[in-house]
Scaffold this active site. Structure first.
Site, PDB file in Angstrom:
ATOM      1  N   ARG A 192       0.855  -1.193   0.000  1.00  0.00           N
ATOM      2  CA  ARG A 192       0.000   0.000   0.000  1.00  0.00           C
ATOM      3  C   ARG A 192       0.888   1.239   0.000  1.00  0.00           C
ATOM      4  O   ARG A 192       1.759   1.373   0.865  1.00  0.00           O
ATOM      5  CB  ARG A 192      -0.911   0.022   1.246  1.00  0.00           C
ATOM      6  CG  ARG A 192      -1.904  -1.125   1.334  1.00  0.00           C
ATOM      7  CD  ARG A 192      -3.063  -0.952   0.367  1.00  0.00           C
ATOM      8  NE  ARG A 192      -3.996  -2.073   0.400  1.00  0.00           N
ATOM      9  CZ  ARG A 192      -4.033  -3.058  -0.515  1.00  0.00           C
ATOM     10  NH1 ARG A 192      -3.201  -3.037  -1.541  1.00  0.00           N
ATOM     11  NH2 ARG A 192      -4.925  -4.030  -0.412  1.00  0.00           N
ATOM     12  N   GLU A 193       0.644   2.127  -0.956  1.00  0.00           N
ATOM     13  CA  GLU A 193       1.363   3.406  -1.019  1.00  0.00           C
ATOM     14  C   GLU A 193       0.517   4.442  -0.297  1.00  0.00           C
ATOM     15  O   GLU A 193      -0.636   4.693  -0.688  1.00  0.00           O
ATOM     16  CB  GLU A 193       1.593   3.795  -2.489  1.00  0.00           C
ATOM     17  CG  GLU A 193       2.473   2.772  -3.207  1.00  0.00           C
ATOM     18  CD  GLU A 193       2.443   2.870  -4.723  1.00  0.00           C
ATOM     19  OE1 GLU A 193       3.294   2.247  -5.363  1.00  0.00           O
ATOM     20  OE2 GLU A 193       1.549   3.563  -5.263  1.00  0.00           O
ATOM     21  N   ARG A 207      -4.232  25.604  -8.589  1.00  0.00           N
ATOM     22  CA  ARG A 207      -3.913  24.305  -7.997  1.00  0.00           C
ATOM     23  C   ARG A 207      -2.909  23.609  -8.897  1.00  0.00           C
ATOM     24  O   ARG A 207      -3.253  23.129  -9.984  1.00  0.00           O
ATOM     25  CB  ARG A 207      -5.186  23.470  -7.849  1.00  0.00           C
ATOM     26  CG  ARG A 207      -6.158  24.023  -6.813  1.00  0.00           C
ATOM     27  CD  ARG A 207      -5.512  24.091  -5.436  1.00  0.00           C
ATOM     28  NE  ARG A 207      -6.503  24.200  -4.365  1.00  0.00           N
ATOM     29  CZ  ARG A 207      -6.179  24.146  -3.080  1.00  0.00           C
ATOM     30  NH1 ARG A 207      -4.908  24.043  -2.701  1.00  0.00           N
ATOM     31  NH2 ARG A 207      -7.121  24.245  -2.162  1.00  0.00           N
ATOM     32  N   ALA A 237     -10.655  27.293   2.442  1.00  0.00           N
ATOM     33  CA  ALA A 237     -10.140  26.096   3.105  1.00  0.00           C
ATOM     34  C   ALA A 237      -8.678  26.274   3.452  1.00  0.00           C
ATOM     35  O   ALA A 237      -8.019  27.188   2.949  1.00  0.00           O
ATOM     36  CB  ALA A 237     -10.311  24.881   2.198  1.00  0.00           C
ATOM     37  N   GLU A 249      -9.097  30.435   8.718  1.00  0.00           N
ATOM     38  CA  GLU A 249      -8.982  30.406   7.251  1.00  0.00           C
ATOM     39  C   GLU A 249     -10.059  31.271   6.600  1.00  0.00           C
ATOM     40  O   GLU A 249      -9.803  31.980   5.625  1.00  0.00           O
ATOM     41  CB  GLU A 249      -9.074  28.968   6.729  1.00  0.00           C
ATOM     42  CG  GLU A 249      -7.893  28.089   7.092  1.00  0.00           C
ATOM     43  CD  GLU A 249      -6.598  28.464   6.350  1.00  0.00           C
ATOM     44  OE1 GLU A 249      -6.665  29.222   5.369  1.00  0.00           O
ATOM     45  OE2 GLU A 249      -5.530  27.999   6.771  1.00  0.00           O
ATOM     46  N   GLU A 265      -9.011  34.462   4.289  1.00  0.00           N
ATOM     47  CA  GLU A 265      -9.237  34.396   2.837  1.00  0.00           C
ATOM     48  C   GLU A 265     -10.382  35.278   2.356  1.00  0.00           C
ATOM     49  O   GLU A 265     -10.439  35.635   1.175  1.00  0.00           O
ATOM     50  CB  GLU A 265      -9.479  32.940   2.412  1.00  0.00           C
ATOM     51  CG  GLU A 265      -8.256  32.061   2.631  1.00  0.00           C
ATOM     52  CD  GLU A 265      -8.380  30.688   1.980  1.00  0.00           C
ATOM     53  OE1 GLU A 265      -9.444  30.375   1.408  1.00  0.00           O
ATOM     54  OE2 GLU A 265      -7.401  29.921   2.055  1.00  0.00           O
ATOM     55  N   PRO A 288      -9.408   8.362  -0.418  1.00  0.00           N
ATOM     56  CA  PRO A 288      -9.152   7.329   0.604  1.00  0.00           C
ATOM     57  C   PRO A 288      -8.362   6.129   0.107  1.00  0.00           C
ATOM     58  O   PRO A 288      -7.899   5.337   0.919  1.00  0.00           O
ATOM     59  CB  PRO A 288     -10.559   6.919   1.051  1.00  0.00           C
ATOM     60  CG  PRO A 288     -11.435   7.236  -0.114  1.00  0.00           C
ATOM     61  CD  PRO A 288     -10.837   8.466  -0.748  1.00  0.00           C
ATOM     62  N   GLY A 289      -8.178   6.009  -1.208  1.00  0.00           N
ATOM     63  CA  GLY A 289      -7.383   4.902  -1.723  1.00  0.00           C
ATOM     64  C   GLY A 289      -5.910   5.028  -1.377  1.00  0.00           C
ATOM     65  O   GLY A 289      -5.218   4.026  -1.207  1.00  0.00           O
ATOM     66  N   GLU A 291      -5.766  12.222   4.196  1.00  0.00           N
ATOM     67  CA  GLU A 291      -6.236  13.604   4.359  1.00  0.00           C
ATOM     68  C   GLU A 291      -7.733  13.621   4.641  1.00  0.00           C
ATOM     69  O   GLU A 291      -8.539  13.170   3.823  1.00  0.00           O
ATOM     70  CB  GLU A 291      -5.967  14.453   3.108  1.00  0.00           C
ATOM     71  CG  GLU A 291      -6.292  15.927   3.370  1.00  0.00           C
ATOM     72  CD  GLU A 291      -6.530  16.738   2.096  1.00  0.00           C
ATOM     73  OE1 GLU A 291      -6.302  17.945   2.139  1.00  0.00           O
ATOM     74  OE2 GLU A 291      -6.949  16.171   1.068  1.00  0.00           O
ATOM     75  N   GLU A 326       0.193  33.150  -0.917  1.00  0.00           N
ATOM     76  CA  GLU A 326      -1.195  32.794  -1.214  1.00  0.00           C
ATOM     77  C   GLU A 326      -1.766  33.814  -2.197  1.00  0.00           C
ATOM     78  O   GLU A 326      -1.830  35.013  -1.886  1.00  0.00           O
ATOM     79  CB  GLU A 326      -2.001  32.820   0.098  1.00  0.00           C
ATOM     80  CG  GLU A 326      -3.052  31.747   0.211  1.00  0.00           C
ATOM     81  CD  GLU A 326      -3.618  31.664   1.635  1.00  0.00           C
ATOM     82  OE1 GLU A 326      -4.368  30.727   1.896  1.00  0.00           O
ATOM     83  OE2 GLU A 326      -3.323  32.545   2.470  1.00  0.00           O
TER      84      GLU A 326
END
Lengths: 180, 180
Positions: free
Chosen positions: B36-37, B63, B75, B91, B95, B113-114, B118, B139
Site C-alpha cells: 500500500r502506497e 492548484r 479552506a 482560514e 481568505e 481514501p485509496g 487527508e 497565497e
C-alpha cells in the site's frame, strides 16, 4: 490577476504502482518561488447504481490510509488509456454483479487538489441488468444495498466519509424527487 | 468478513512540508500480502459561508496538481494540534475578511481514501460579521460571490471540480429551501 504557477524545476521522488511523487519549484504570480509536493495518479471512476428495486448499491472496503473500512459507491482506478465509461461499467459489474447499459455523468472532481491530480469521474447508472460479480484476487469487499430513505438518514447522520460517495448520494437526493 | 489489513512492515519514502509518503507491506484478510502506497497529511478544514446578502463566498486559487485555478470554498491545512473549528474560522477570515461566530459541521470526508489519509472537515457558516482579510505571502487568491440561484446553475453545469466544494454546495441546496 494571473494566478498561474510555472514549474521551474521538478524532482522525481518516487515512482510507484498507483502513485508517483514529484517536488516542483514553482514561480509564483509575484515572481517569488515556492515548492509544491505533487502526487500524480492516473485517475479513477465511480458509479452510483440504483437497482430495479430502487436500492443503492454500496461496497464496504478496508481503506489502509483511514485504517478502517469505508462504505462507498463502487469505484476503481483507471487503467492507462482506458475510456472512463468503459472502466466504470467494468468496475460496477466486477464489484456488484450488475451491468449498466447507460451511464449519466454526475460530475468530475479532484478529491485532494492541494497535492494530487487524482480526478474521479462519477456516474449515475440506472436500468441495471444482472451480470457476473468478479473480484480481483486482492480485493475484499462487502456489497450492501440501501433504500433512498435509508441513504437520506445515513447522510443526515454523517455516516459516509468518502467524498465521491457523498457527492453521488447528495446528487441522487437533489435530482430524483420520486425516490424521496 | 474481517476486512482489516495489518501492516507487517513500513518504509518511509519521503517526509515533506505538507505530505509524507510511506509504503506498507500489509497482510490481507486471506493471509496473503500486498503493498500500500500511503500519503499522510495532517488534515484540512473548509467553510461554506453565506453572507448577510445571501451570497456564497468562493475563492479562486491556482492548484498546481490540476495545472489550473479551481473555484472552491475557503479552506486550509490544519496546523499540528490545532482545533478544527478554530482553524476553519481563521482560514475563513484570512481568505474572505468575514468572521463566523458559529459553525455547523456539514460532514467530514476523505477526498482520496485509496492512498491518502487527508481528512477534511467541512463547516457551514452563517451570521457572518466583517473582519480583516489577511493572506499568507505565498497565497494568491481571488474572492468571488454567488447567489444560491447561480450556485444551483453552476452545479448543474458541472462548473465545480473540487470535491469539498461540491459537497458543501449540494448540502446547501438540500438543506436550505428558503434560498432556492
Amino acid at each position: 490577476m494571473n494566478l498561474y504557477e510555472k514549474t521551474i524545476h521538478s524532482t522525481s521522488i518516487y515512482q510507484g504502482a498507483i502513485i508517483d511523487l514529484e517536488v516542483h519549484d514553482v514561480e509564483l504570480p509575484d515572481g517569488k518561488t515556492s515548492k509544491r509536493e505533487l502526487v500524480y495518479h492516473n485517475g479513477a471512476v465511480a458509479v452510483c447504481a440504483v437497482t430495479p428495486e430502487n436500492k443503492v448499491l454500496l461496497v464496504k472496503q478496508f481503506r489502509k490510509p483511514a485504517e478502517k473500512p469505508l462504505l462507498e459507491i463502487p469505484a476503481g482506478k483507471l487503467e492507462i488509456d482506458e475510456v472512463r465509461t468503459e472502466a466504470a461499467k467494468r468496475e460496477l459489474e466486477e464489484e456488484t454483479g450488475y451491468i449498466a447499459e447507460e451511464l449519466e455523468l454526475i460530475t468530475e472532481m479532484y478529491g485532494s487538489p492541494g497535492f494530487s491530480n487524482e480526478k474521479i469521474s462519477i456516474y449515475l447508472a440506472k436500468d441495471l441488468k444482472v451480470g457476473q460479480m468478479n473480484l480481483d484476487d486482492d480485493e475484499f469487499i462487502e456489497l450492501e444495498q440501501y433504500s433512498l430513505l435509508e441513504i437520506k438518514d445515513m447522510l443526515k447522520n454523517k455516516q459516509f466519509e468518502d467524498a465521491k460517495t457523498i457527492i453521488a448520494l447528495q446528487y441522487l437526493l437533489l435530482n430524483y424527487n420520486d425516490y424521496k
